[in-house]
Design a protein around this motif. Structure first.
Motif, PDB file in Angstrom:
ATOM      1  N   LEU A 114      13.098 -14.349  -0.342  1.00  0.00           N
ATOM      2  CA  LEU A 114      13.958 -13.763  -1.374  1.00  0.00           C
ATOM      3  C   LEU A 114      14.309 -14.788  -2.445  1.00  0.00           C
ATOM      4  N   LYS A 115      14.592 -16.006  -2.021  1.00  0.00           N
ATOM      5  CA  LYS A 115      14.937 -17.048  -2.995  1.00  0.00           C
ATOM      6  C   LYS A 115      13.735 -17.386  -3.877  1.00  0.00           C
ATOM      7  N   SER A 116      12.547 -17.406  -3.304  1.00  0.00           N
ATOM      8  CA  SER A 116      11.340 -17.686  -4.092  1.00  0.00           C
ATOM      9  C   SER A 116      11.118 -16.604  -5.139  1.00  0.00           C
ATOM     10  N   LEU A 117      11.350 -15.354  -4.767  1.00  0.00           N
ATOM     11  CA  LEU A 117      11.235 -14.266  -5.735  1.00  0.00           C
ATOM     12  C   LEU A 117      12.238 -14.447  -6.874  1.00  0.00           C
ATOM     13  N   GLU A 118      13.419 -14.863  -6.509  1.00  0.00           N
ATOM     14  CA  GLU A 118      14.473 -15.080  -7.517  1.00  0.00           C
ATOM     15  C   GLU A 118      14.107 -16.197  -8.485  1.00  0.00           C
ATOM     16  N   LEU A 119      13.408 -17.220  -7.997  1.00  0.00           N
ATOM     17  CA  LEU A 119      13.054 -18.375  -8.821  1.00  0.00           C
ATOM     18  C   LEU A 119      11.802 -18.150  -9.669  1.00  0.00           C
ATOM     19  N   SER A 120      11.100 -17.051  -9.452  1.00  0.00           N
ATOM     20  CA  SER A 120       9.794 -16.838 -10.073  1.00  0.00           C
ATOM     21  C   SER A 120       9.916 -16.361 -11.514  1.00  0.00           C
ATOM     22  N   ASP A 121       9.044 -16.891 -12.365  1.00  0.00           N
ATOM     23  CA  ASP A 121       8.929 -16.381 -13.724  1.00  0.00           C
ATOM     24  C   ASP A 121       8.158 -15.065 -13.747  1.00  0.00           C
ATOM     25  N   TYR A 122       7.186 -14.960 -12.847  1.00  0.00           N
ATOM     26  CA  TYR A 122       6.374 -13.747 -12.738  1.00  0.00           C
ATOM     27  C   TYR A 122       6.169 -13.437 -11.260  1.00  0.00           C
ATOM     28  N   ILE A 123       6.314 -12.156 -10.904  1.00  0.00           N
ATOM     29  CA  ILE A 123       6.066 -11.710  -9.528  1.00  0.00           C
ATOM     30  C   ILE A 123       4.880 -10.752  -9.549  1.00  0.00           C
ATOM     31  N   LEU A 124       3.816 -11.112  -8.863  1.00  0.00           N
ATOM     32  CA  LEU A 124       2.640 -10.260  -8.750  1.00  0.00           C
ATOM     33  C   LEU A 124       2.730  -9.544  -7.415  1.00  0.00           C
ATOM     34  N   TRP A 125       3.125  -8.294  -7.470  1.00  0.00           N
ATOM     35  CA  TRP A 125       3.362  -7.493  -6.257  1.00  0.00           C
ATOM     36  C   TRP A 125       2.096  -6.683  -5.995  1.00  0.00           C
ATOM     37  N   LEU A 126       1.372  -7.041  -4.952  1.00  0.00           N
ATOM     38  CA  LEU A 126       0.120  -6.367  -4.639  1.00  0.00           C
ATOM     39  C   LEU A 126       0.373  -5.116  -3.822  1.00  0.00           C
ATOM     40  N   VAL A 127      -0.285  -4.034  -4.211  1.00  0.00           N
ATOM     41  CA  VAL A 127      -0.198  -2.769  -3.488  1.00  0.00           C
ATOM     42  C   VAL A 127      -1.602  -2.282  -3.164  1.00  0.00           C
ATOM     43  N   ARG A 128      -1.691  -1.451  -2.146  1.00  0.00           N
ATOM     44  CA  ARG A 128      -2.955  -0.803  -1.803  1.00  0.00           C
ATOM     45  C   ARG A 128      -2.821   0.701  -1.987  1.00  0.00           C
ATOM     46  N   ASP A 129      -3.922   1.361  -2.217  1.00  0.00           N
ATOM     47  CA  ASP A 129      -3.912   2.810  -2.395  1.00  0.00           C
ATOM     48  C   ASP A 129      -3.771   3.471  -1.026  1.00  0.00           C
ATOM     49  N   ASP A 130      -2.574   3.358  -0.478  1.00  0.00           N
ATOM     50  CA  ASP A 130      -2.294   3.807   0.877  1.00  0.00           C
ATOM     51  C   ASP A 130      -0.884   4.398   0.911  1.00  0.00           C
ATOM     52  N   LEU A 131      -0.717   5.562   1.490  1.00  0.00           N
ATOM     53  CA  LEU A 131       0.564   6.263   1.490  1.00  0.00           C
ATOM     54  C   LEU A 131       1.670   5.436   2.133  1.00  0.00           C
ATOM     55  N   ASN A 132       1.379   4.817   3.271  1.00  0.00           N
ATOM     56  CA  ASN A 132       2.389   4.009   3.947  1.00  0.00           C
ATOM     57  C   ASN A 132       2.792   2.806   3.105  1.00  0.00           C
ATOM     58  N   ASP A 133       1.804   2.170   2.498  1.00  0.00           N
ATOM     59  CA  ASP A 133       2.098   1.007   1.668  1.00  0.00           C
ATOM     60  C   ASP A 133       2.941   1.404   0.457  1.00  0.00           C
ATOM     61  N   PHE A 134       2.618   2.523  -0.172  1.00  0.00           N
ATOM     62  CA  PHE A 134       3.403   2.988  -1.316  1.00  0.00           C
ATOM     63  C   PHE A 134       4.836   3.295  -0.911  1.00  0.00           C
ATOM     64  N   PHE A 135       5.012   3.913   0.258  1.00  0.00           N
ATOM     65  CA  PHE A 135       6.359   4.252   0.736  1.00  0.00           C
ATOM     66  C   PHE A 135       7.196   2.987   0.938  1.00  0.00           C
ATOM     67  N   LYS A 136       6.609   1.976   1.589  1.00  0.00           N
ATOM     68  CA  LYS A 136       7.322   0.722   1.826  1.00  0.00           C
ATOM     69  C   LYS A 136       7.612   0.001   0.511  1.00  0.00           C
ATOM     70  N   THR A 137       6.653   0.041  -0.398  1.00  0.00           N
ATOM     71  CA  THR A 137       6.836  -0.608  -1.695  1.00  0.00           C
ATOM     72  C   THR A 137       7.995   0.014  -2.453  1.00  0.00           C
ATOM     73  N   LYS A 138       8.045   1.330  -2.489  1.00  0.00           N
ATOM     74  CA  LYS A 138       9.119   2.028  -3.195  1.00  0.00           C
ATOM     75  C   LYS A 138      10.483   1.662  -2.610  1.00  0.00           C
ATOM     76  N   ALA A 139      10.595   1.695  -1.273  1.00  0.00           N
ATOM     77  CA  ALA A 139      11.874   1.410  -0.631  1.00  0.00           C
ATOM     78  C   ALA A 139      12.305  -0.041  -0.850  1.00  0.00           C
ATOM     79  N   LEU A 140      11.372  -0.969  -0.697  1.00  0.00           N
ATOM     80  CA  LEU A 140      11.705  -2.380  -0.805  1.00  0.00           C
ATOM     81  C   LEU A 140      12.006  -2.768  -2.244  1.00  0.00           C
ATOM     82  N   TYR A 141      11.244  -2.253  -3.182  1.00  0.00           N
ATOM     83  CA  TYR A 141      11.461  -2.561  -4.589  1.00  0.00           C
ATOM     84  C   TYR A 141      12.849  -2.101  -5.037  1.00  0.00           C
ATOM     85  N   LYS A 142      13.252  -0.939  -4.561  1.00  0.00           N
ATOM     86  CA  LYS A 142      14.570  -0.405  -4.911  1.00  0.00           C
ATOM     87  C   LYS A 142      15.684  -1.256  -4.309  1.00  0.00           C
ATOM     88  N   GLN A 143      15.510  -1.684  -3.072  1.00  0.00           N
ATOM     89  CA  GLN A 143      16.535  -2.466  -2.381  1.00  0.00           C
ATOM     90  C   GLN A 143      16.667  -3.872  -2.966  1.00  0.00           C
TER      91      GLN A 143
END
Length: 372
Positions: free
Chosen positions: A260-289
């Protein structure tokens, strides 16, 4: 009109002589004065004794020796394997050796015209921190980060690759002594004031890929105990060295304090996703939180040509899509990781899109920038 100086440092003396002879007998003779060097020590003596203006055109053989030498000359590289650079913002352009001399010199002049305003007396920009993250494993964070490190270092950027995964396979793919992280973790937790000099001592280096790195091999417990403050101290110490243009942080798919601290310190965050329903669900929940800022760029990896799932719920478009590489489905040797020029090229195109304001005239035309 004063001629511009072209200093050619080439171990292939026959090629250098032929290039110099061509310049003297062509229209380029009115613009360029050529000086030939066959060994680095000869031109280093000249560079140290006087202020030079013009271009240093060096062969790949001497690239590792000369690339980080301070000089007012605009550096360019004669390559036997790398195609011509296409972006004028490239810090060290590559020119393909085996093309017509007319075409090669025309490209050299074009690069020099664009670079001359910034090559002389240019100030070093602050080190930029790029983090690679995902909501679930097997997204290809490490391979993507390492290919970008390779592409940037080949273009003359000073790169540091930092893996903060508890267990990382990246050490399998790099050629260097990667056992120094354990000692650094000790100093990080016990005497953080001594961290900067210890970084110089315990960092690893891959001479082939030309970048420094740190990877935890078997420090699972130590990584678990690494706090957000420890991560902050480490990243800030790397920045304070003023030795790198980019720090690429390879993060694991977790929400440990160091992540979490590394994300906070980053100038750019490259968030990799896959074309997968489970991955999209987790991404949506985590990104919001996580409540991250606008510096997040969603990148679809392992893209097969058609997209089954929709990311619109994130209220953020995909920045680009990286291709699926079938040969990586099951790896049997470390060298397989580096054998996809298509993926490597697309990773660099991704970088240009994300940092387009500084590194590309226009991001809209780039292949691999397709989104939504």
């Amino acid at each position: 009109m004063n001629k511009m100086q072209l200093y050619i440092l080439d171990d292939d003396t026959e090629y250098a002589d032929r290039l110099a002879a061509f310049i003297r007998c062509s229209e380029f003779a009115d613009r360029w004065q050529v000086k030939l060097f066959s060994k680095p020590e000869f031109i280093l003596d000249v560079m140290e004794s006087q202020q030079l203006d013009g271009v240093l055109l060096m062969s790949e053989t001497y690239y590792p020796i000369m690339i980080h030498r301070n000089t007012s000359l605009c550096k360019m590289v004669l390559s036997e394997t790398i195609a011509n650079s296409s972006d004028v913002e490239t810090k060290v352009p590559f020119l393909y050796r085996f093309q017509s001399l007319q075409q090669m010199l025309s490209r050299l002049q074009a690069f020099y015209a664009e670079m001359s305003q910034t090559c002389v007396g240019a100030l070093t920009n602050r080190t930029k921190v790029l983090s690679f993250y995902s909501s679930s494993g097997s997204s290809g964070k490490s391979i993507t980060a390492l290919h970008l490190a390779k592409q940037l270092s080949l273009r003359g950027e000073r790169v540091f690759y930092l893996s903060l995964e508890s267990i990382s396979a990246a050490s399998l793919w790099l050629n260097g002594d990667s056992g120094g992280f354990s000692q650094l973790l000790y100093y990080l937790k016990s005497t953080p004031d001594s961290l900067a000099p210890k970084l110089q001592l315990y960092k690893s280096h891959d001479a082939r890929l030309r970048f420094d790195y740190l990877i935890a091999n078997d420090q699972i417990r130590e990584m678990y105990e690494m706090s957000g403050e420890h991560a902050k101290l480490l990243v800030e110490a790397l920045i304070a060295l003023d030795a790198y243009d980019f720090i690429l942080i390879d993060l694991e798919s977790s929400i440990y304090p160091r992540i979490l601290k590394s994300l906070e310190l980053s100038d750019y965050i490259l968030w990799l996703v896959r074309d997968d329903l489970n991955d999209f669900f987790k991404t949506k929940a985590l990104y919001k939180q996580l409540g991250l800022k606008s510096n997040v760029h969603f990148v679809m990896n392992k893209y097969t040509g058609s997209q089954m799932n929709d990311l619109q719920a994130l209220d953020k478009k995909l920045t680009c899509k990286l291709p699926y590489i079938p040969e990586w489905k099951s790896l049997s040797s470390p060298e397989q990781v580096w054998q996809s020029a298509i993926f490597s090229g697309q990773v660099y195109e991704m970088f240009l899109v994300i940092l387009g304001r500084s590194y590309s005239q226009s991001a809209s035309h780039l292949e691999g920038a397709a989104a939504s």
